[in-house]
Scaffold this motif. Structure first.
Motif, PDB file in Angstrom:
ATOM      1  N   PRO A  29       0.801  -1.229   0.000  1.00  0.00           N
ATOM      2  CA  PRO A  29       0.000   0.000   0.000  1.00  0.00           C
ATOM      3  C   PRO A  29       0.834   1.280   0.000  1.00  0.00           C
ATOM      4  O   PRO A  29       0.344   2.328  -0.422  1.00  0.00           O
ATOM      5  CB  PRO A  29      -0.824  -0.127   1.284  1.00  0.00           C
ATOM      6  N   LYS A  30       2.081   1.209   0.475  1.00  0.00           N
ATOM      7  CA  LYS A  30       2.921   2.397   0.552  1.00  0.00           C
ATOM      8  C   LYS A  30       4.156   2.325  -0.337  1.00  0.00           C
ATOM      9  O   LYS A  30       5.013   3.197  -0.287  1.00  0.00           O
ATOM     10  CB  LYS A  30       3.346   2.628   2.011  1.00  0.00           C
ATOM     11  N   PHE A  31       4.218   1.285  -1.163  1.00  0.00           N
ATOM     12  CA  PHE A  31       5.428   1.054  -1.959  1.00  0.00           C
ATOM     13  C   PHE A  31       5.772   2.232  -2.869  1.00  0.00           C
ATOM     14  O   PHE A  31       6.930   2.607  -3.020  1.00  0.00           O
ATOM     15  CB  PHE A  31       5.257  -0.215  -2.802  1.00  0.00           C
ATOM     16  N   ASP A  32       4.756   2.830  -3.485  1.00  0.00           N
ATOM     17  CA  ASP A  32       5.015   3.912  -4.441  1.00  0.00           C
ATOM     18  C   ASP A  32       5.513   5.187  -3.767  1.00  0.00           C
ATOM     19  O   ASP A  32       5.912   6.131  -4.461  1.00  0.00           O
ATOM     20  CB  ASP A  32       3.755   4.219  -5.247  1.00  0.00           C
ATOM     21  N   HIS A  33       5.523   5.209  -2.447  1.00  0.00           N
ATOM     22  CA  HIS A  33       6.044   6.360  -1.710  1.00  0.00           C
ATOM     23  C   HIS A  33       7.417   6.068  -1.110  1.00  0.00           C
ATOM     24  O   HIS A  33       7.840   6.726  -0.164  1.00  0.00           O
ATOM     25  CB  HIS A  33       5.066   6.759  -0.598  1.00  0.00           C
ATOM     26  N   CYS A  64       6.162  -7.290 -11.692  1.00  0.00           N
ATOM     27  CA  CYS A  64       5.621  -5.969 -12.004  1.00  0.00           C
ATOM     28  C   CYS A  64       5.381  -5.096 -10.802  1.00  0.00           C
ATOM     29  O   CYS A  64       5.229  -3.873 -10.945  1.00  0.00           O
ATOM     30  CB  CYS A  64       4.328  -6.125 -12.796  1.00  0.00           C
ATOM     31  N   GLY A  65       5.316  -5.664  -9.596  1.00  0.00           N
ATOM     32  CA  GLY A  65       5.064  -4.837  -8.420  1.00  0.00           C
ATOM     33  C   GLY A  65       3.744  -4.098  -8.540  1.00  0.00           C
ATOM     34  O   GLY A  65       2.711  -4.669  -8.902  1.00  0.00           O
ATOM     35  N   THR A  66       3.760  -2.796  -8.269  1.00  0.00           N
ATOM     36  CA  THR A  66       2.540  -2.002  -8.342  1.00  0.00           C
ATOM     37  C   THR A  66       2.258  -1.482  -9.752  1.00  0.00           C
ATOM     38  O   THR A  66       1.363  -0.667  -9.943  1.00  0.00           O
ATOM     39  CB  THR A  66       2.617  -0.822  -7.363  1.00  0.00           C
ATOM     40  N   GLY A  67       3.027  -1.924 -10.733  1.00  0.00           N
ATOM     41  CA  GLY A  67       2.670  -1.675 -12.118  1.00  0.00           C
ATOM     42  C   GLY A  67       3.330  -0.505 -12.808  1.00  0.00           C
ATOM     43  O   GLY A  67       2.885  -0.110 -13.894  1.00  0.00           O
ATOM     44  N   ALA A  68       4.415   0.038 -12.243  1.00  0.00           N
ATOM     45  CA  ALA A  68       5.064   1.180 -12.899  1.00  0.00           C
ATOM     46  C   ALA A  68       5.560   0.821 -14.295  1.00  0.00           C
ATOM     47  O   ALA A  68       5.447   1.613 -15.232  1.00  0.00           O
ATOM     48  CB  ALA A  68       6.222   1.682 -12.035  1.00  0.00           C
ATOM     49  N   GLY A  69       6.105  -0.384 -14.464  1.00  0.00           N
ATOM     50  CA  GLY A  69       6.608  -0.796 -15.764  1.00  0.00           C
ATOM     51  C   GLY A  69       5.516  -1.055 -16.779  1.00  0.00           C
ATOM     52  O   GLY A  69       5.769  -1.058 -17.996  1.00  0.00           O
ATOM     53  N   MET A  70       4.293  -1.251 -16.313  1.00  0.00           N
ATOM     54  CA  MET A  70       3.189  -1.471 -17.245  1.00  0.00           C
ATOM     55  C   MET A  70       2.926  -0.228 -18.084  1.00  0.00           C
ATOM     56  O   MET A  70       2.465  -0.326 -19.225  1.00  0.00           O
ATOM     57  CB  MET A  70       1.943  -1.878 -16.472  1.00  0.00           C
ATOM     58  N   ALA A  88       0.562 -11.031  -3.829  1.00  0.00           N
ATOM     59  CA  ALA A  88      -0.848 -10.694  -4.023  1.00  0.00           C
ATOM     60  C   ALA A  88      -1.112  -9.244  -3.627  1.00  0.00           C
ATOM     61  O   ALA A  88      -1.942  -8.569  -4.247  1.00  0.00           O
ATOM     62  CB  ALA A  88      -1.725 -11.638  -3.200  1.00  0.00           C
ATOM     63  N   GLY A  89      -0.406  -8.755  -2.618  1.00  0.00           N
ATOM     64  CA  GLY A  89      -0.593  -7.376  -2.188  1.00  0.00           C
ATOM     65  C   GLY A  89      -0.180  -6.373  -3.246  1.00  0.00           C
ATOM     66  O   GLY A  89      -0.874  -5.381  -3.491  1.00  0.00           O
ATOM     67  N   MET A  90       0.955  -6.615  -3.883  1.00  0.00           N
ATOM     68  CA  MET A  90       1.416  -5.705  -4.933  1.00  0.00           C
ATOM     69  C   MET A  90       0.464  -5.727  -6.119  1.00  0.00           C
ATOM     70  O   MET A  90       0.147  -4.678  -6.701  1.00  0.00           O
ATOM     71  CB  MET A  90       2.832  -6.094  -5.371  1.00  0.00           C
ATOM     72  N   LEU A  91      -0.012  -6.903  -6.496  1.00  0.00           N
ATOM     73  CA  LEU A  91      -0.941  -7.000  -7.617  1.00  0.00           C
ATOM     74  C   LEU A  91      -2.265  -6.294  -7.314  1.00  0.00           C
ATOM     75  O   LEU A  91      -2.862  -5.677  -8.200  1.00  0.00           O
ATOM     76  CB  LEU A  91      -1.187  -8.462  -7.967  1.00  0.00           C
ATOM     77  N   ALA A  92      -2.712  -6.378  -6.064  1.00  0.00           N
ATOM     78  CA  ALA A  92      -3.959  -5.707  -5.697  1.00  0.00           C
ATOM     79  C   ALA A  92      -3.828  -4.199  -5.872  1.00  0.00           C
ATOM     80  O   ALA A  92      -4.735  -3.538  -6.392  1.00  0.00           O
ATOM     81  CB  ALA A  92      -4.336  -6.055  -4.263  1.00  0.00           C
ATOM     82  N   VAL A  93      -2.696  -3.644  -5.449  1.00  0.00           N
ATOM     83  CA  VAL A  93      -2.470  -2.211  -5.621  1.00  0.00           C
ATOM     84  C   VAL A  93      -2.355  -1.872  -7.100  1.00  0.00           C
ATOM     85  O   VAL A  93      -2.888  -0.860  -7.573  1.00  0.00           O
ATOM     86  CB  VAL A  93      -1.200  -1.775  -4.858  1.00  0.00           C
ATOM     87  N   ALA A  94      -1.657  -2.718  -7.863  1.00  0.00           N
ATOM     88  CA  ALA A  94      -1.502  -2.465  -9.302  1.00  0.00           C
ATOM     89  C   ALA A  94      -2.856  -2.438  -9.998  1.00  0.00           C
ATOM     90  O   ALA A  94      -3.126  -1.553 -10.822  1.00  0.00           O
ATOM     91  CB  ALA A  94      -0.613  -3.545  -9.920  1.00  0.00           C
ATOM     92  N   ARG A  95      -3.704  -3.393  -9.681  1.00  0.00           N
ATOM     93  CA  ARG A  95      -5.034  -3.424 -10.305  1.00  0.00           C
ATOM     94  C   ARG A  95      -5.834  -2.174  -9.941  1.00  0.00           C
ATOM     95  O   ARG A  95      -6.530  -1.592 -10.785  1.00  0.00           O
ATOM     96  CB  ARG A  95      -5.798  -4.661  -9.841  1.00  0.00           C
ATOM     97  N   VAL A 107      -5.155  -4.988 -20.759  1.00  0.00           N
ATOM     98  CA  VAL A 107      -4.304  -5.135 -19.579  1.00  0.00           C
ATOM     99  C   VAL A 107      -4.783  -6.318 -18.748  1.00  0.00           C
ATOM    100  O   VAL A 107      -5.987  -6.483 -18.504  1.00  0.00           O
ATOM    101  CB  VAL A 107      -4.331  -3.855 -18.717  1.00  0.00           C
ATOM    102  N   SER A 108      -3.848  -7.168 -18.300  1.00  0.00           N
ATOM    103  CA  SER A 108      -4.187  -8.275 -17.416  1.00  0.00           C
ATOM    104  C   SER A 108      -3.094  -8.444 -16.372  1.00  0.00           C
ATOM    105  O   SER A 108      -1.962  -7.978 -16.542  1.00  0.00           O
ATOM    106  CB  SER A 108      -4.377  -9.576 -18.202  1.00  0.00           C
ATOM    107  N   TRP A 109      -3.459  -9.107 -15.269  1.00  0.00           N
ATOM    108  CA  TRP A 109      -2.544  -9.301 -14.143  1.00  0.00           C
ATOM    109  C   TRP A 109      -2.557 -10.769 -13.755  1.00  0.00           C
ATOM    110  O   TRP A 109      -3.622 -11.392 -13.687  1.00  0.00           O
ATOM    111  CB  TRP A 109      -2.966  -8.449 -12.944  1.00  0.00           C
ATOM    112  N   VAL A 110      -1.391 -11.327 -13.472  1.00  0.00           N
ATOM    113  CA  VAL A 110      -1.270 -12.740 -13.145  1.00  0.00           C
ATOM    114  C   VAL A 110      -0.372 -12.890 -11.926  1.00  0.00           C
ATOM    115  O   VAL A 110       0.726 -12.312 -11.877  1.00  0.00           O
ATOM    116  CB  VAL A 110      -0.679 -13.547 -14.324  1.00  0.00           C
TER     117      VAL A 110
END
Length: 264
Positions: A29-33, A64-70, A88-95, A107-110
């Motif tokens: 939840p705080k990774f992008d900061h 992919c983490g929170t999806g910056a590279g997407m 699963a936590g990183m993917l939830a934030v990315a979605r 766009v899809s997440w796995v």
């Protein structure tokens, strides 16, 4: 190092005493900061370089983490982009934070481990940002073999590499100290948290990519300038899966893009 919205010292301590997967679930939840997120200037420079190497259809963001590279993939891929991560936590934030552009790629997440990717050879481009410190050197052959297996013939595996700090510099001692602390932590505490900054060396990486069946080119990212010795501060590694050999002998692959790649 952290913004007010970032994790507290206590939260970081709990993360550091967890497994890699659990630690990133907690941090998500705080990774992008935090400084761990790949900076936008690096993402923009990679997207600019890849734009000259395409076109690409399907793209994969490895770890992919929170999806910056997407966002990079969305700029250079026409058909679809997929983010894969084992947290699963990183993917939830990315979605939650994903904002697909009208007319952009699907766009899809796995959720999956990068060492056992659940894909057929369906991608034209795989990228990864900042994840390789979570793999021990002995794991790189298997990791690169997995990436090779999910790329179509002629597909690319691309990632930026920052030049190592000069021996004796403050950054050199900081990274050395961090790795030393992590080794002590993993010797004394279970489960291990694999995160080493000095194990991903460009020369070793190039050799392992070649062994996995890639042709490797290096591109300087001019946005970051050069070191006093003239070498680039940041390079883009582009490893291309060889196309199949046609009847009648090998065919020279066309080298796309602008500028001349360096020797690996």
């Amino acid at each position: 190092m952290f913004s007010p919205e970032g994790p507290s010292l206590r939260e970081l301590a709990v993360q550091a005493l967890s497994s890699v997967e659990r630690g990133y679930d907690l941090l998500a939840p705080k990774f992008d900061h935090t400084p761990y997120r790949t900076p936008d200037p690096v993402l923009d420079a990679v997207a600019s370089a890849l734009a000259g190497l395409g076109p690409f259809d399907a793209g994969l963001d490895l770890c992919c983490g929170t999806g910056a590279g997407m966002d990079v993939l969305a700029r250079v891929c026409r058909g679809s982009v997929t983010g894969v991560d084992f947290s699963a936590g990183m993917l939830a934030v990315a979605r939650e934070r994903a904002r697909p552009l009208p007319g952009g790629p699907a766009v899809s997440w796995v959720r999956a481990d990068a060492r056992a990717l659940p894909f057929a050879p369906a991608f034209d481009l795989t990228v990864s940002f900042g994840a390789f410190g979570h793999f021990l050197p002995r794991e790189l052959p298997g990791l690169f073999a997995q990436v090779h297996s999910v790329l179509r013939p002629g597909g690319c595996f691309a990632f930026p590499v920052v030049a190592p700090p000069r021996p004796g510099s403050p950054a050199y001692w900081a990274l050395l100290g961090f790795d030393a602390v992590m080794r002590v932590r993993n010797a004394l505490w279970r489960p291990p948290f694999v995160m080493y900054y000095r194990t991903f060396r460009l020369g070793d990486v190039g050799r392992e990519l070649v062994r996995a069946g890639f042709r490797v080119d290096l591109y300087a990212l001019p946005e970051f300038g050069r070191r006093p010795d003239g070498s680039p501060r940041v390079r883009l590694v582009v490893a291309r899966k060889a196309p199949p050999v046609r009847a009648g002998g090998p065919r020279r692959a066309r080298r796309a893009g602008t500028g001349s790649p360096e020797s690996p």
